[in-house]
Design a protein around this motif. Sequence first.
Motif, PDB file in Angstrom:
ATOM      1  N   HIS A   1      -1.917  -2.537  52.243  1.00 15.62           N
ATOM      2  CA  HIS A   1      -1.706  -1.219  52.833  1.00 15.62           C
ATOM      3  C   HIS A   1      -0.668  -1.262  53.950  1.00 15.62           C
ATOM      4  O   HIS A   1      -0.819  -0.608  54.974  1.00 15.62           O
ATOM      5  CB  HIS A   1      -3.025  -0.667  53.360  1.00 15.62           C
ATOM      6  CG  HIS A   1      -4.011  -0.389  52.280  1.00 15.62           C
ATOM      7  ND1 HIS A   1      -3.838   0.598  51.353  1.00 15.62           N
ATOM      8  CD2 HIS A   1      -5.169  -1.000  51.945  1.00 15.62           C
ATOM      9  CE1 HIS A   1      -4.846   0.610  50.505  1.00 15.62           C
ATOM     10  NE2 HIS A   1      -5.665  -0.369  50.843  1.00 15.62           N
ATOM     11  N   THR A   2       0.375  -2.018  53.746  1.00 18.40           N
ATOM     12  CA  THR A   2       1.447  -2.048  54.735  1.00 18.40           C
ATOM     13  C   THR A   2       2.307  -0.807  54.555  1.00 18.40           C
ATOM     14  O   THR A   2       2.440  -0.293  53.438  1.00 18.40           O
ATOM     15  CB  THR A   2       2.313  -3.306  54.573  1.00 18.40           C
ATOM     16  OG1 THR A   2       2.816  -3.347  53.252  1.00 18.40           O
ATOM     17  CG2 THR A   2       1.507  -4.562  54.862  1.00 18.40           C
ATOM     18  N   PRO A   3       2.924  -0.311  55.614  1.00 19.41           N
ATOM     19  CA  PRO A   3       3.725   0.906  55.483  1.00 19.41           C
ATOM     20  C   PRO A   3       4.983   0.701  54.622  1.00 19.41           C
ATOM     21  O   PRO A   3       5.430   1.620  53.951  1.00 19.41           O
ATOM     22  CB  PRO A   3       4.096   1.267  56.928  1.00 19.41           C
ATOM     23  CG  PRO A   3       3.834   0.046  57.721  1.00 19.41           C
ATOM     24  CD  PRO A   3       2.829  -0.769  56.982  1.00 19.41           C
ATOM     25  N   ARG A   4       5.559  -0.507  54.621  1.00 19.03           N
ATOM     26  CA  ARG A   4       6.758  -0.757  53.838  1.00 19.03           C
ATOM     27  C   ARG A   4       6.363  -1.127  52.418  1.00 19.03           C
ATOM     28  O   ARG A   4       5.543  -1.995  52.199  1.00 19.03           O
ATOM     29  CB  ARG A   4       7.564  -1.911  54.451  1.00 19.03           C
ATOM     30  CG  ARG A   4       8.914  -2.138  53.809  1.00 19.03           C
ATOM     31  CD  ARG A   4       9.646  -3.263  54.492  1.00 19.03           C
ATOM     32  NE  ARG A   4       8.990  -4.546  54.332  1.00 19.03           N
ATOM     33  CZ  ARG A   4       9.134  -5.330  53.248  1.00 19.03           C
ATOM     34  NH1 ARG A   4       9.893  -4.959  52.258  1.00 19.03           N
ATOM     35  NH2 ARG A   4       8.509  -6.471  53.192  1.00 19.03           N
ATOM     36  N   GLN A   5       6.984  -0.470  51.453  1.00 14.20           N
ATOM     37  CA  GLN A   5       6.680  -0.779  50.070  1.00 14.20           C
ATOM     38  C   GLN A   5       7.532  -1.944  49.600  1.00 14.20           C
ATOM     39  O   GLN A   5       8.649  -2.150  50.083  1.00 14.20           O
ATOM     40  CB  GLN A   5       6.930   0.426  49.194  1.00 14.20           C
ATOM     41  CG  GLN A   5       5.977   1.577  49.510  1.00 14.20           C
ATOM     42  CD  GLN A   5       6.322   2.822  48.733  1.00 14.20           C
ATOM     43  OE1 GLN A   5       7.387   2.892  48.142  1.00 14.20           O
ATOM     44  NE2 GLN A   5       5.430   3.781  48.758  1.00 14.20           N
ATOM     45  N   ARG A   6       7.057  -2.660  48.640  1.00 15.90           N
ATOM     46  CA  ARG A   6       7.799  -3.812  48.139  1.00 15.90           C
ATOM     47  C   ARG A   6       9.005  -3.385  47.310  1.00 15.90           C
ATOM     48  O   ARG A   6      10.024  -4.035  47.338  1.00 15.90           O
ATOM     49  CB  ARG A   6       6.888  -4.682  47.284  1.00 15.90           C
ATOM     50  CG  ARG A   6       5.802  -5.321  48.090  1.00 15.90           C
ATOM     51  CD  ARG A   6       4.967  -6.222  47.255  1.00 15.90           C
ATOM     52  NE  ARG A   6       3.908  -6.794  48.089  1.00 15.90           N
ATOM     53  CZ  ARG A   6       3.052  -7.675  47.675  1.00 15.90           C
ATOM     54  NH1 ARG A   6       3.091  -8.100  46.445  1.00 15.90           N
ATOM     55  NH2 ARG A   6       2.139  -8.142  48.481  1.00 15.90           N
ATOM     56  N   ARG A   7       8.873  -2.314  46.576  1.00 18.55           N
ATOM     57  CA  ARG A   7       9.946  -1.849  45.722  1.00 18.55           C
ATOM     58  C   ARG A   7      10.208  -0.382  46.048  1.00 18.55           C
ATOM     59  O   ARG A   7       9.271   0.357  46.355  1.00 18.55           O
ATOM     60  CB  ARG A   7       9.514  -1.969  44.263  1.00 18.55           C
ATOM     61  CG  ARG A   7      10.689  -2.120  43.353  1.00 18.55           C
ATOM     62  CD  ARG A   7      10.347  -2.352  41.912  1.00 18.55           C
ATOM     63  NE  ARG A   7       8.987  -2.797  41.619  1.00 18.55           N
ATOM     64  CZ  ARG A   7       8.409  -2.663  40.446  1.00 18.55           C
ATOM     65  NH1 ARG A   7       9.073  -2.117  39.452  1.00 18.55           N
ATOM     66  NH2 ARG A   7       7.202  -3.097  40.237  1.00 18.55           N
ATOM     67  N   PRO A   8      11.451   0.060  45.970  1.00 19.41           N
ATOM     68  CA  PRO A   8      11.706   1.493  46.237  1.00 19.41           C
ATOM     69  C   PRO A   8      10.938   2.363  45.243  1.00 19.41           C
ATOM     70  O   PRO A   8      10.745   1.987  44.086  1.00 19.41           O
ATOM     71  CB  PRO A   8      13.206   1.638  46.008  1.00 19.41           C
ATOM     72  CG  PRO A   8      13.768   0.267  46.109  1.00 19.41           C
ATOM     73  CD  PRO A   8      12.692  -0.673  45.727  1.00 19.41           C
ATOM     74  N   ARG A   9      10.509   3.490  45.724  1.00 19.89           N
ATOM     75  CA  ARG A   9       9.704   4.377  44.897  1.00 19.89           C
ATOM     76  C   ARG A   9      10.516   4.985  43.766  1.00 19.89           C
ATOM     77  O   ARG A   9      10.025   5.130  42.640  1.00 19.89           O
ATOM     78  CB  ARG A   9       9.123   5.467  45.786  1.00 19.89           C
ATOM     79  CG  ARG A   9       8.197   6.411  45.040  1.00 19.89           C
ATOM     80  CD  ARG A   9       7.601   7.406  45.964  1.00 19.89           C
ATOM     81  NE  ARG A   9       6.154   7.173  45.994  1.00 19.89           N
ATOM     82  CZ  ARG A   9       5.322   7.804  46.769  1.00 19.89           C
ATOM     83  NH1 ARG A   9       5.769   8.665  47.625  1.00 19.89           N
ATOM     84  NH2 ARG A   9       4.045   7.558  46.718  1.00 19.89           N
ATOM     85  N   PHE A  10      11.763   5.365  44.040  1.00 24.18           N
ATOM     86  CA  PHE A  10      12.603   6.015  43.027  1.00 24.18           C
ATOM     87  C   PHE A  10      13.765   5.104  42.666  1.00 24.18           C
ATOM     88  O   PHE A  10      14.287   4.362  43.504  1.00 24.18           O
ATOM     89  CB  PHE A  10      13.135   7.349  43.554  1.00 24.18           C
ATOM     90  CG  PHE A  10      12.027   8.302  43.945  1.00 24.18           C
ATOM     91  CD1 PHE A  10      11.269   8.928  42.973  1.00 24.18           C
ATOM     92  CD2 PHE A  10      11.738   8.536  45.262  1.00 24.18           C
ATOM     93  CE1 PHE A  10      10.254   9.796  43.330  1.00 24.18           C
ATOM     94  CE2 PHE A  10      10.720   9.393  45.635  1.00 24.18           C
ATOM     95  CZ  PHE A  10       9.980  10.026  44.651  1.00 24.18           C
ATOM     96  N   ALA A  11      14.216   5.224  41.422  1.00 24.83           N
ATOM     97  CA  ALA A  11      15.368   4.436  40.968  1.00 24.83           C
ATOM     98  C   ALA A  11      16.635   4.998  41.620  1.00 24.83           C
ATOM     99  O   ALA A  11      16.689   6.176  41.991  1.00 24.83           O
ATOM    100  CB  ALA A  11      15.468   4.500  39.462  1.00 24.83           C
ATOM    101  N   ARG A  12      17.656   4.158  41.733  1.00 22.15           N
ATOM    102  CA  ARG A  12      18.916   4.608  42.328  1.00 22.15           C
ATOM    103  C   ARG A  12      19.623   5.604  41.405  1.00 22.15           C
ATOM    104  O   ARG A  12      19.583   5.470  40.188  1.00 22.15           O
ATOM    105  CB  ARG A  12      19.839   3.421  42.535  1.00 22.15           C
ATOM    106  CG  ARG A  12      19.444   2.560  43.690  1.00 22.15           C
ATOM    107  CD  ARG A  12      20.477   1.494  43.865  1.00 22.15           C
ATOM    108  NE  ARG A  12      20.358   0.929  45.194  1.00 22.15           N
ATOM    109  CZ  ARG A  12      21.137   0.012  45.667  1.00 22.15           C
ATOM    110  NH1 ARG A  12      22.119  -0.481  44.912  1.00 22.15           N
ATOM    111  NH2 ARG A  12      20.967  -0.458  46.867  1.00 22.15           N
ATOM    112  N   ALA A  13      20.309   6.535  42.031  1.00 26.18           N
ATOM    113  CA  ALA A  13      21.091   7.491  41.238  1.00 26.18           C
ATOM    114  C   ALA A  13      22.388   6.838  40.803  1.00 26.18           C
ATOM    115  O   ALA A  13      22.977   6.054  41.550  1.00 26.18           O
ATOM    116  CB  ALA A  13      21.380   8.741  42.088  1.00 26.18           C
TER     117      ALA A  13
END
Length: 61
Positions: A48-60
Motif C-alpha cells: 500500500h505504498t503511494p507510488r505505484q510500480r507501473r504507470p496506470r495508463f499506457a503512454r500516448a
Amino acid sequence: MYEYEIQQFRSAELIRRADEARLAREAVRARRAARRQARHDGAEAESHTPRQRRPRFARAA
C-alpha cells in the motif's frame, strides 16, 4: 503402601512432563504465529505504498 507411593510419584512426574511439553508446543506455536503476523503486516505495508510500480495508463503515441 510403598508401591502405591511409587506409582503416585511416577504419575505426578508424567503429568509434569506432559505440562512442560504442552507449554513448549504452545511457545513454538505462538512464535510461529507472531512471525506469520509480522510477515503479513510487512507485506501489507509494502503493498500500500503511494507510488505505484507501473504507470496506470499506457503512454500516448
